[in-house]
Scaffold this motif. Sequence first.
Motif, PDB file in Angstrom:
ATOM      1  N   GLY A 173      36.728   0.938 -26.774  1.00 20.99           N
ATOM      2  CA  GLY A 173      37.248  -0.370 -26.379  1.00 20.99           C
ATOM      3  C   GLY A 173      38.725  -0.565 -26.599  1.00 20.99           C
ATOM      4  N   TRP A 174      39.392   0.340 -27.315  1.00 22.44           N
ATOM      5  CA  TRP A 174      40.822   0.211 -27.549  1.00 22.44           C
ATOM      6  C   TRP A 174      41.639   1.172 -26.688  1.00 22.44           C
ATOM      7  CZ3 TRP A 174      42.305   4.910 -29.590  1.00 22.44           C
ATOM      8  CH2 TRP A 174      41.353   5.621 -30.338  1.00 22.44           C
ATOM      9  N   LEU A 175      40.990   1.805 -25.706  1.00 20.10           N
ATOM     10  CA  LEU A 175      41.687   2.685 -24.775  1.00 20.10           C
ATOM     11  C   LEU A 175      41.873   2.009 -23.421  1.00 20.10           C
ATOM     12  CD1 LEU A 175      39.922   6.118 -25.421  1.00 20.10           C
ATOM     13  CD2 LEU A 175      42.316   5.565 -25.889  1.00 20.10           C
ATOM     14  N   ARG A 176      42.842   2.480 -22.678  1.00 20.66           N
ATOM     15  CA  ARG A 176      43.008   2.008 -21.300  1.00 20.66           C
ATOM     16  C   ARG A 176      41.870   2.552 -20.452  1.00 20.66           C
ATOM     17  NH1 ARG A 176      46.631  -0.311 -17.931  1.00 20.66           N
ATOM     18  NH2 ARG A 176      46.816   0.468 -15.794  1.00 20.66           N
ATOM     19  N   GLN A 177      41.353   1.730 -19.542  1.00 22.50           N
ATOM     20  CA  GLN A 177      40.290   2.154 -18.646  1.00 22.50           C
ATOM     21  C   GLN A 177      40.874   2.898 -17.449  1.00 22.50           C
ATOM     22  OE1 GLN A 177      39.649  -2.016 -18.999  1.00 22.50           O
ATOM     23  NE2 GLN A 177      37.441  -1.769 -18.739  1.00 22.50           N
ATOM     24  N   THR A 178      40.135   3.901 -16.963  1.00 19.42           N
ATOM     25  CA  THR A 178      40.582   4.626 -15.771  1.00 19.42           C
ATOM     26  C   THR A 178      40.667   3.687 -14.573  1.00 19.42           C
ATOM     27  OG1 THR A 178      39.624   6.708 -16.547  1.00 19.42           O
ATOM     28  CG2 THR A 178      40.003   6.495 -14.178  1.00 19.42           C
ATOM     29  N   GLU A 179      39.693   2.824 -14.439  1.00 22.41           N
ATOM     30  CA  GLU A 179      39.644   1.882 -13.320  1.00 22.41           C
ATOM     31  C   GLU A 179      40.073   0.503 -13.798  1.00 22.41           C
ATOM     32  OE1 GLU A 179      36.492   0.787  -9.723  1.00 22.41           O
ATOM     33  OE2 GLU A 179      35.774   1.728 -11.558  1.00 22.41           O
ATOM     34  N   ASN A 180      41.007  -0.113 -13.081  1.00 20.82           N
ATOM     35  CA  ASN A 180      41.505  -1.436 -13.462  1.00 20.82           C
ATOM     36  C   ASN A 180      40.551  -2.511 -12.933  1.00 20.82           C
ATOM     37  OD1 ASN A 180      42.949  -3.879 -13.764  1.00 20.82           O
ATOM     38  ND2 ASN A 180      44.886  -2.777 -13.705  1.00 20.82           N
ATOM     39  N   HIS A 181      39.531  -2.811 -13.743  1.00 22.58           N
ATOM     40  CA  HIS A 181      38.501  -3.744 -13.302  1.00 22.58           C
ATOM     41  C   HIS A 181      39.039  -5.164 -13.110  1.00 22.58           C
ATOM     42  CE1 HIS A 181      35.686  -0.557 -14.145  1.00 22.58           C
ATOM     43  NE2 HIS A 181      36.029  -0.534 -15.418  1.00 22.58           N
ATOM     44  N   TYR A 182      40.086  -5.522 -13.838  1.00 22.38           N
ATOM     45  CA  TYR A 182      40.614  -6.879 -13.749  1.00 22.38           C
ATOM     46  C   TYR A 182      41.159  -7.184 -12.357  1.00 22.38           C
ATOM     47  CZ  TYR A 182      40.626  -5.667 -18.685  1.00 22.38           C
ATOM     48  OH  TYR A 182      40.272  -5.196 -19.918  1.00 22.38           O
ATOM     49  N   ARG A 190      31.558  -8.372 -20.474  1.00 19.04           N
ATOM     50  CA  ARG A 190      32.248  -7.808 -21.632  1.00 19.04           C
ATOM     51  C   ARG A 190      32.518  -6.312 -21.434  1.00 19.04           C
ATOM     52  NH1 ARG A 190      32.795 -11.298 -25.706  1.00 19.04           N
ATOM     53  NH2 ARG A 190      33.270  -9.644 -27.209  1.00 19.04           N
ATOM     54  N   LEU A 191      31.587  -5.598 -20.818  1.00 15.36           N
ATOM     55  CA  LEU A 191      31.814  -4.180 -20.551  1.00 15.36           C
ATOM     56  C   LEU A 191      32.997  -3.964 -19.603  1.00 15.36           C
ATOM     57  CD1 LEU A 191      28.200  -2.735 -20.183  1.00 15.36           C
ATOM     58  CD2 LEU A 191      29.902  -2.054 -21.891  1.00 15.36           C
ATOM     59  N   LEU A 192      33.238  -4.900 -18.720  1.00 14.68           N
ATOM     60  CA  LEU A 192      34.366  -4.785 -17.800  1.00 14.68           C
ATOM     61  C   LEU A 192      35.703  -4.963 -18.515  1.00 14.68           C
ATOM     62  CD1 LEU A 192      32.930  -6.694 -14.724  1.00 14.68           C
ATOM     63  CD2 LEU A 192      33.455  -4.256 -14.844  1.00 14.68           C
ATOM     64  N   GLY A 193      35.671  -5.451 -19.758  1.00 13.37           N
ATOM     65  CA  GLY A 193      36.895  -5.569 -20.538  1.00 13.37           C
ATOM     66  C   GLY A 193      37.231  -6.969 -20.981  1.00 13.37           C
ATOM     67  N   TYR A 194      36.371  -7.937 -20.669  1.00 12.77           N
ATOM     68  CA  TYR A 194      36.637  -9.320 -21.060  1.00 12.77           C
ATOM     69  C   TYR A 194      36.126  -9.558 -22.477  1.00 12.77           C
ATOM     70  CZ  TYR A 194      37.944 -10.065 -16.217  1.00 12.77           C
ATOM     71  OH  TYR A 194      38.566  -9.995 -14.997  1.00 12.77           O
ATOM     72  N   PHE A 195      36.863  -9.021 -23.435  1.00  8.61           N
ATOM     73  CA  PHE A 195      36.557  -9.201 -24.846  1.00  8.61           C
ATOM     74  C   PHE A 195      37.812  -8.887 -25.648  1.00  8.61           C
ATOM     75  CE2 PHE A 195      35.859  -4.695 -24.136  1.00  8.61           C
ATOM     76  CZ  PHE A 195      36.320  -4.081 -25.300  1.00  8.61           C
ATOM     77  N   VAL A 196      37.795  -9.258 -26.896  1.00  9.59           N
ATOM     78  CA  VAL A 196      38.874  -8.880 -27.815  1.00  9.59           C
ATOM     79  C   VAL A 196      38.341  -7.804 -28.739  1.00  9.59           C
ATOM     80  CG1 VAL A 196      40.427  -9.635 -29.647  1.00  9.59           C
ATOM     81  CG2 VAL A 196      39.933 -11.165 -27.732  1.00  9.59           C
ATOM     82  N   HIS A 197      39.020  -6.670 -28.737  1.00 11.35           N
ATOM     83  CA  HIS A 197      38.632  -5.596 -29.653  1.00 11.35           C
ATOM     84  C   HIS A 197      39.309  -5.849 -30.988  1.00 11.35           C
ATOM     85  CE1 HIS A 197      38.309  -1.678 -31.554  1.00 11.35           C
ATOM     86  NE2 HIS A 197      37.336  -1.410 -30.691  1.00 11.35           N
ATOM     87  N   GLU A 198      38.506  -6.033 -32.019  1.00  9.90           N
ATOM     88  CA  GLU A 198      39.059  -6.301 -33.354  1.00  9.90           C
ATOM     89  C   GLU A 198      39.869  -5.105 -33.849  1.00  9.90           C
ATOM     90  OE1 GLU A 198      35.514  -7.006 -35.559  1.00  9.90           O
ATOM     91  OE2 GLU A 198      35.168  -8.987 -34.698  1.00  9.90           O
ATOM     92  N   PRO A 199      41.075  -5.361 -34.420  1.00 12.84           N
ATOM     93  CA  PRO A 199      41.673  -6.669 -34.648  1.00 12.84           C
ATOM     94  C   PRO A 199      42.661  -7.072 -33.544  1.00 12.84           C
ATOM     95  CG  PRO A 199      42.797  -5.017 -35.984  1.00 12.84           C
ATOM     96  CD  PRO A 199      41.739  -4.300 -35.171  1.00 12.84           C
TER      97      PRO A 199
END
Length: 309
Positions: A214-223, A240-249
């Motif tokens: 979750g702290w890496l850039r995704q290959t596909e820009n889902h946003y 959330r899997l698409l990237g709509y979350f905050v990875h702590e911290p």
Amino acid sequence: MAEVRRAHASDDIARINEILDEDGCIVISGLLDRSQVTNLQEEMYSNFNAIPVCQGNFFGFATKRMSGVITKSRVSREMAINPVILRAMDHLLLKSCREYQLNLTQAIQICPGEPAQIIHTDELLFPFDHPGTQAMINCMWAVDDFTVENGATLVVPGSHKWPKDRQPEPHEIAQGTMPAGSVLIYFGGLLHAGGANKTTKIPRTGLVISYNLGWLRQTENHYLAIPLNQVRSYPKRLQRLLGYFVHEPNLGCVEGQDPIRLVEGESIVNGRFEEFMPPEIKPVLEEHRRNSDAGKVFNDRNAYEQKRA
């Protein structure tokens, strides 16, 4: 000749995870029912009709690729949050992150005449050392039956544990043959390749849904690939899997807040900043504030204001 070990969706997840840890790959059958397979094939074939073949020595000259599959296939959205898959991802990826995400959704159709791809790993996407753990995991779903003749994915079981410069001998390479509706899970650090389609008329269609830390850039820009209004119609787990979350911290905030609030239609402009801290860090921060001079001043000021009120 090497072989890919196999399991059924109803098998004990501990056994599936054990095989993955040992081999870096596994074929799992029974994940999709017949109606899901039929619907998936209809969705994939209709979209591939309008897509040209690739033009590259790695992607091929008789292969078609289609990204943004989540927007084009309802069944793919069910596949991305399949409970068996997510339980395997929990075991594999949560060793190195607080939450993982979808890295890529890409359909690949290997057409007749395409030779085997060069054997490779996906480690080049994430050029940092992470021995003993994986940065990403691939799930290659069989839209068609994957056979030796039509280009079933080549994998080298156990190669995720090899030195980076070791190349496989022919007898160490296996082929992930499987019926439609099955999935070949393989590590990003595992040597693999698209197989050769030796048929004269039969394309081989697969769908890769991969997950990464979750702290890496995704290959596909889902946003950008998926309109926000469409994301709002998806299950919360997929959002959330698409990237709509905050990875702590605190990694991935918008205006200091959880981006899932945007998906839910909330206004976050000029909102109060939130803290997204790992649970084990919170007591340390609380103790520091209690014992610090700044904390005492803050607490004294609060008590004074409360007394005045």
